[in-house]
Design an enzyme around this catalytic site. Structure first.
Site, PDB file in Angstrom:
ATOM      1  N   GLU A 103     -31.030  -9.534  58.608  1.00  0.00           N
ATOM      2  CA  GLU A 103     -32.246  -8.780  58.962  1.00  0.00           C
ATOM      3  C   GLU A 103     -32.113  -7.921  60.220  1.00  0.00           C
ATOM      4  O   GLU A 103     -32.899  -8.003  61.150  1.00  0.00           O
ATOM      5  CB  GLU A 103     -33.414  -9.779  59.110  1.00  0.00           C
ATOM      6  CG  GLU A 103     -33.635 -10.599  57.837  1.00  0.00           C
ATOM      7  CD  GLU A 103     -34.636 -11.727  58.003  1.00  0.00           C
ATOM      8  OE1 GLU A 103     -35.319 -11.780  59.036  1.00  0.00           O
ATOM      9  OE2 GLU A 103     -34.741 -12.562  57.089  1.00  0.00           O
TER      10      GLU A 103
ATOM     11  N   GLU B  53     -32.607 -15.203  48.331  1.00  0.00           N
ATOM     12  CA  GLU B  53     -33.749 -16.035  48.767  1.00  0.00           C
ATOM     13  C   GLU B  53     -34.961 -15.820  47.845  1.00  0.00           C
ATOM     14  O   GLU B  53     -36.070 -15.638  48.278  1.00  0.00           O
ATOM     15  CB  GLU B  53     -34.109 -15.712  50.225  1.00  0.00           C
ATOM     16  CG  GLU B  53     -32.952 -15.835  51.186  1.00  0.00           C
ATOM     17  CD  GLU B  53     -33.336 -15.558  52.626  1.00  0.00           C
ATOM     18  OE1 GLU B  53     -34.540 -15.475  52.941  1.00  0.00           O
ATOM     19  OE2 GLU B  53     -32.429 -15.431  53.474  1.00  0.00           O
TER      20      GLU B  53
HETATM   21  O1  G3I Z   1     -38.260 -29.335  61.824  1.00  0.00           O
HETATM   22  C1  G3I Z   1     -39.386 -28.984  62.659  1.00  0.00           C
HETATM   23  C2  G3I Z   1     -40.349 -30.145  62.770  1.00  0.00           C
HETATM   24  O2  G3I Z   1     -39.690 -31.221  63.453  1.00  0.00           O
HETATM   25  C3  G3I Z   1     -41.607 -29.705  63.540  1.00  0.00           C
HETATM   26  O3  G3I Z   1     -42.538 -30.779  63.563  1.00  0.00           O
HETATM   27  C4  G3I Z   1     -42.215 -28.499  62.819  1.00  0.00           C
HETATM   28  C5  G3I Z   1     -43.478 -28.034  63.524  1.00  0.00           C
HETATM   29  O4  G3I Z   1     -43.264 -26.797  64.125  1.00  0.00           O
HETATM   30  O5  G3I Z   1     -41.246 -27.422  62.799  1.00  0.00           O
HETATM   31  C6  G3I Z   1     -40.110 -27.796  62.014  1.00  0.00           C
HETATM   32  O6  G3I Z   1     -39.189 -26.723  62.009  1.00  0.00           O
HETATM   33  C7  G3I Z   1     -39.596 -25.650  61.153  1.00  0.00           C
HETATM   34  C8  G3I Z   1     -38.461 -25.389  60.145  1.00  0.00           C
HETATM   35  O7  G3I Z   1     -38.769 -24.249  59.317  1.00  0.00           O
HETATM   36  C9  G3I Z   1     -38.256 -26.598  59.226  1.00  0.00           C
HETATM   37  O8  G3I Z   1     -39.408 -26.812  58.473  1.00  0.00           O
HETATM   38  C10 G3I Z   1     -39.778 -24.406  62.036  1.00  0.00           C
HETATM   39  O9  G3I Z   1     -40.889 -24.608  62.869  1.00  0.00           O
HETATM   40  C11 G3I Z   1     -40.032 -23.198  61.137  1.00  0.00           C
HETATM   41  O10 G3I Z   1     -40.028 -22.010  61.922  1.00  0.00           O
HETATM   42  C12 G3I Z   1     -38.883 -23.061  60.125  1.00  0.00           C
HETATM   43  O11 G3I Z   1     -39.214 -21.988  59.258  1.00  0.00           O
HETATM   44  C13 G3I Z   1     -38.106 -21.467  58.515  1.00  0.00           C
HETATM   45  C14 G3I Z   1     -37.975 -19.962  58.836  1.00  0.00           C
HETATM   46  O12 G3I Z   1     -36.930 -19.403  58.038  1.00  0.00           O
HETATM   47  C15 G3I Z   1     -37.605 -19.759  60.291  1.00  0.00           C
HETATM   48  O13 G3I Z   1     -36.332 -20.309  60.523  1.00  0.00           O
HETATM   49  C16 G3I Z   1     -38.386 -21.637  57.022  1.00  0.00           C
HETATM   50  O14 G3I Z   1     -38.359 -23.023  56.704  1.00  0.00           O
HETATM   51  C17 G3I Z   1     -37.335 -20.914  56.200  1.00  0.00           C
HETATM   52  O15 G3I Z   1     -37.674 -20.937  54.816  1.00  0.00           O
HETATM   53  C18 G3I Z   1     -37.244 -19.453  56.634  1.00  0.00           C
HETATM   54  O16 G3I Z   1     -36.222 -18.878  55.915  1.00  0.00           O
HETATM   55  C19 G3I Z   1     -35.977 -17.498  56.253  1.00  0.00           C
HETATM   56  C20 G3I Z   1     -34.498 -17.253  56.133  1.00  0.00           C
HETATM   57  O17 G3I Z   1     -33.803 -18.150  56.986  1.00  0.00           O
HETATM   58  C21 G3I Z   1     -34.171 -15.802  56.452  1.00  0.00           C
HETATM   59  N1  G3I Z   1     -34.924 -14.906  55.554  1.00  0.00           N
HETATM   60  C22 G3I Z   1     -36.374 -15.116  55.616  1.00  0.00           C
HETATM   61  C23 G3I Z   1     -36.694 -16.561  55.249  1.00  0.00           C
HETATM   62  C24 G3I Z   1     -38.192 -16.785  55.207  1.00  0.00           C
HETATM   63  O18 G3I Z   1     -38.730 -16.616  56.482  1.00  0.00           O
END
Ligand code: G3I
Length: 376
Positions: free
Chosen positions: A161, A266
């Protein structure tokens, strides 16, 4: 007479059982078997699946898919939260899972403006780090991570990205401090760490013409430096009305014409109304929950489910049409409850974005996609 009747009855029962078994065997074909010879079909794994705590999810993964990608555990904020301190437990488990199940293992992602640890970009005084220092930190991270899984992770989302919807450079810290060279440098470092690994550029909303052209320019700049780039990842976070299949196909062909593979990396298909026109997948967008934005909190209406099914079929028909260009299609999650779409861009909604429902059952679309492969 009775013996004859009993014999006929037993024969009839056995025939039915055999037919049912044969019929169920055909119907119980899997996505991986159906798409074999066309493209890899994969899914993203979350922590519960990587550690095999979500046993039903793991069963779907190992039965239906032949390629995997880690949803979160290999992002730099998790692997190297502090400079020089690496945490590989979950990533090691992920790779071991892939090897135990004979999967194509992708690493996601080495350089991304989001989910990067803050220390990466600041010096000891809290100011922006120097260009040389950021290049060294990027080199060290990529080299440490890619070397660890050399020969085991077959392909990497090297940069994620970096282009905006208008085709311009994202004004990330990587871009602002290093300049556009951060991209070829990242590909160079990854290739040096594992010369055999495939290297990808990955982005969302790639069906937008201007963004597509920006990505074309990025890929060409890597190729002109004689560096390895194997594929463009079209993330494929779809909405019910955008992009059109034709728009997606145009970008797919534009990327393929560069001599690289195309991967749909994705894939998901939200059935929820776009909030304030938000499409794409910019993770920085998030808004508080409002009931009116969550129309299917209890269940999805049949007509909406059918529309989604038909749209998935339209896109998989496109992928099959270009199976000579598309080498992998990966769903961004296993069941609807796993999907990031339930929390983006509005927290706490109920979406139905994937191929398996919250009860771990295949939606009818799975059978329809399998049938599709028998028509092509
Ligand atoms: O694991 C922690 C947990 O311990 C905590 O209680 C909770 C509360 O904030 O957060 C949890 O972590 C979250 C993680 O996903 C696991 O669920 C993060 O906050 C959250 O930001 C994270 O979101 C991910 C996002 O990328 C940001 O990294 C999504 O699951 C994931 O599907 C998304 O995937 C991205 C690709 O990597 C790149 N392309 C876009 C795609 C969608 O955004």
């Amino acid at each position: 007479m009775k013996v004859l009747q009993k014999t006929l009855l037993i024969t009839a029962v056995c025939c039915c059982a055999l037919t049912a078994c044969k019929k169920s065997t055909v119907e119980n074909s899997t996505l991986a078997k159906a798409f074999a010879g066309k493209f890899l079909i994969g899914t993203a794994l979350n922590s519960l699946q990587i550690f095999e705590l979500d046993t039903l999810g793991v069963q779907i993964i190992t039965e239906q898919f032949n390629a995997i990608v880690p949803e979160n555990c290999m992002k730099s904020m998790y692997l190297q939260p502090e400079e020089g301190k690496f945490f590989f437990d979950e990533a090691d488990e992920y790779v071991a899972f892939g090897e135990a199940n004979n999967m194509w293992i992708t690493g996601h992602c080495l350089v991304w403006h989001s989910q990067a640890p803050q220390w990466f970009f600041i010096d000891e005084n809290g100011n922006d780090v120097s260009r040389e220092m950021l290049i060294e930190r990027m080199r060290s991270h990529i080299t440490t991570v890619v070397s660890r899984y050399r020969g085991r992770i077959k392909g990497w989302d090297v940069v994620n990205e970096a282009i905006m919807d208008d085709g311009s450079w994202r004004q990330s810290k990587f871009y602002r401090i290093i300049g556009e060279d951060f991209i070829p440098l990242a590909f160079q470092f990854a290739h040096e760490a594992d010369p055999e690994a495939e290297l990808y550029y990955n982005d969302y909303s790639t069906a937008i013409e201007a963004k597509c052209q920006g990505i074309v320019g990025l890929v060409k700049s890597i190729q002109e430096k004689g560096l390895r780039i194997d594929a463009v990842g079209m993330q494929g976070h779809l909405n019910m009305d955008s992009p059109t299949v034709e728009e997606f196909e145009k970008s797919l062909l534009a990327f393929s014409s560069l001599g690289v593979k195309v991967m749909v990396t994705e894939l998901d298909l939200t059935v929820l109304p776009a909030f304030r026109g938000f499409t794409g997948a910019d993770v920085s967008a998030n808004f508080d929950f409002k009931a009116e934005l969550n129309p299917y909190s209890d269940s999805i209406p049949a007509e909406i489910a059918l529309q989604q099914q038909n749209r998935y079929i339209d896109f998989f028909r496109l992928f099959l049409k270009h199976h000579d260009k598309v080498s992998r299609v990966t769903l961004w999650g296993v069941t609807d409850k796993d999907s990031w779409r339930n929390d983006w861009p509005v927290h706490g909604r109920t979406d139905y974005a994937l191929l398996f429902d919250r009860e771990y059952q295949p939606k009818p679309v799975v059978g329809e996609l399998i049938k599709l492969t028998k028509q092509n």
